[in-house]
Design a protein around this motif. Structure first.
Motif, mmCIF file in Angstrom:
data_model
loop_
_atom_site.group_PDB
_atom_site.id
_atom_site.type_symbol
_atom_site.label_atom_id
_atom_site.label_comp_id
_atom_site.label_asym_id
_atom_site.label_seq_id
_atom_site.Cartn_x
_atom_site.Cartn_y
_atom_site.Cartn_z
ATOM 1 N N PHE A 4 0.924 -1.705 -0.516
ATOM 2 C CA PHE A 4 0.377 0.006 0.010
ATOM 3 C C PHE A 4 0.502 1.691 0.069
ATOM 4 O O PHE A 4 0.532 1.976 -0.960
ATOM 5 N N LEU A 5 1.669 1.166 0.864
ATOM 6 C CA LEU A 5 2.381 2.625 0.883
ATOM 7 C C LEU A 5 3.141 2.764 -0.220
ATOM 8 O O LEU A 5 3.887 3.771 -0.879
ATOM 9 N N LYS A 6 3.852 1.647 -1.042
ATOM 10 C CA LYS A 6 4.238 1.896 -2.569
ATOM 11 C C LYS A 6 3.603 2.366 -3.247
ATOM 12 O O LYS A 6 4.119 3.184 -4.564
ATOM 13 N N PHE A 7 2.484 1.926 -3.444
ATOM 14 C CA PHE A 7 1.366 2.443 -4.230
ATOM 15 C C PHE A 7 1.355 3.658 -4.538
ATOM 16 O O PHE A 7 0.876 4.302 -5.030
ATOM 17 N N VAL A 8 0.733 4.347 -2.257
ATOM 18 C CA VAL A 8 0.905 5.562 -2.155
ATOM 19 C C VAL A 8 2.151 6.139 -3.039
ATOM 20 O O VAL A 8 2.480 7.544 -3.522
ATOM 21 N N GLU A 9 3.052 5.961 -3.229
ATOM 22 C CA GLU A 9 4.967 6.731 -3.657
ATOM 23 C C GLU A 9 4.058 7.050 -4.860
ATOM 24 O O GLU A 9 4.843 7.621 -5.878
ATOM 25 N N THR A 10 3.881 5.846 -5.424
ATOM 26 C CA THR A 10 3.833 6.144 -6.650
ATOM 27 C C THR A 10 2.687 6.594 -7.747
ATOM 28 O O THR A 10 3.075 6.914 -8.431
ATOM 29 N N GLU A 11 2.069 6.627 -6.901
ATOM 30 C CA GLU A 11 0.502 7.480 -7.274
ATOM 31 C C GLU A 11 0.711 9.087 -6.815
ATOM 32 O O GLU A 11 -0.592 9.325 -6.382
ATOM 33 N N TRP A 12 1.191 9.511 -5.672
ATOM 34 C CA TRP A 12 1.546 10.822 -4.969
ATOM 35 C C TRP A 12 0.897 11.877 -6.201
ATOM 36 O O TRP A 12 0.691 12.262 -5.869
#
Length: 109
Positions: A4-12
């Motif tokens: 989830f954190l990786k997803f948020v980082e890539t979609e920031w």
């Protein structure tokens, strides 16, 4: 959680462009989760209450919760039944059934 954190980082960039939508979705997910868990806890509480009622009913029916005492009563009843003849058994059985208390509502089908 790490995904989830990786997803948020890539979609920031997308999230920061529409923070209201992201916040709305987060609140909506929290609300749905809360409602689901609240209903689950309510059902578990009801099940526990039914079990407690069953235990209280059985303790009242047996006279106590002591397993040894219950086993002794069962042994006595079995011995009395062996002593009875077949003709006496029907009358005794009818008397025993008529002397029973009715079951609680949640026992009936």
């Amino acid at each position: 959680m790490e995904q989830f954190l990786k997803f948020v980082e890539t979609e920031w960039d997308v999230i920061s462009a529409a923070p209201g939508t992201f916040a709305f979705l987060a609140v909506l997910m929290f609300g749905v989760s809360y409602l689901w868990h609240r209903e689950r806890i309510k059902k578990l509480t009801e099940q526990k209450q039914l079990r407690d009622d069953d235990i209280a009913y059985l303790k009242e029916k047996t006279g106590s919760g002591d397993v040894r005492e219950i086993a002794q009563r069962v042994s006595r009843i079995e011995a009395e039944l062996k002593e009875l003849g077949e003709t006496d058994f029907a009358a005794q059985y009818t008397d025993m059934v008529n002397g029973l208390k009715p079951l609680p509502e949640h026992f009936s089908t």
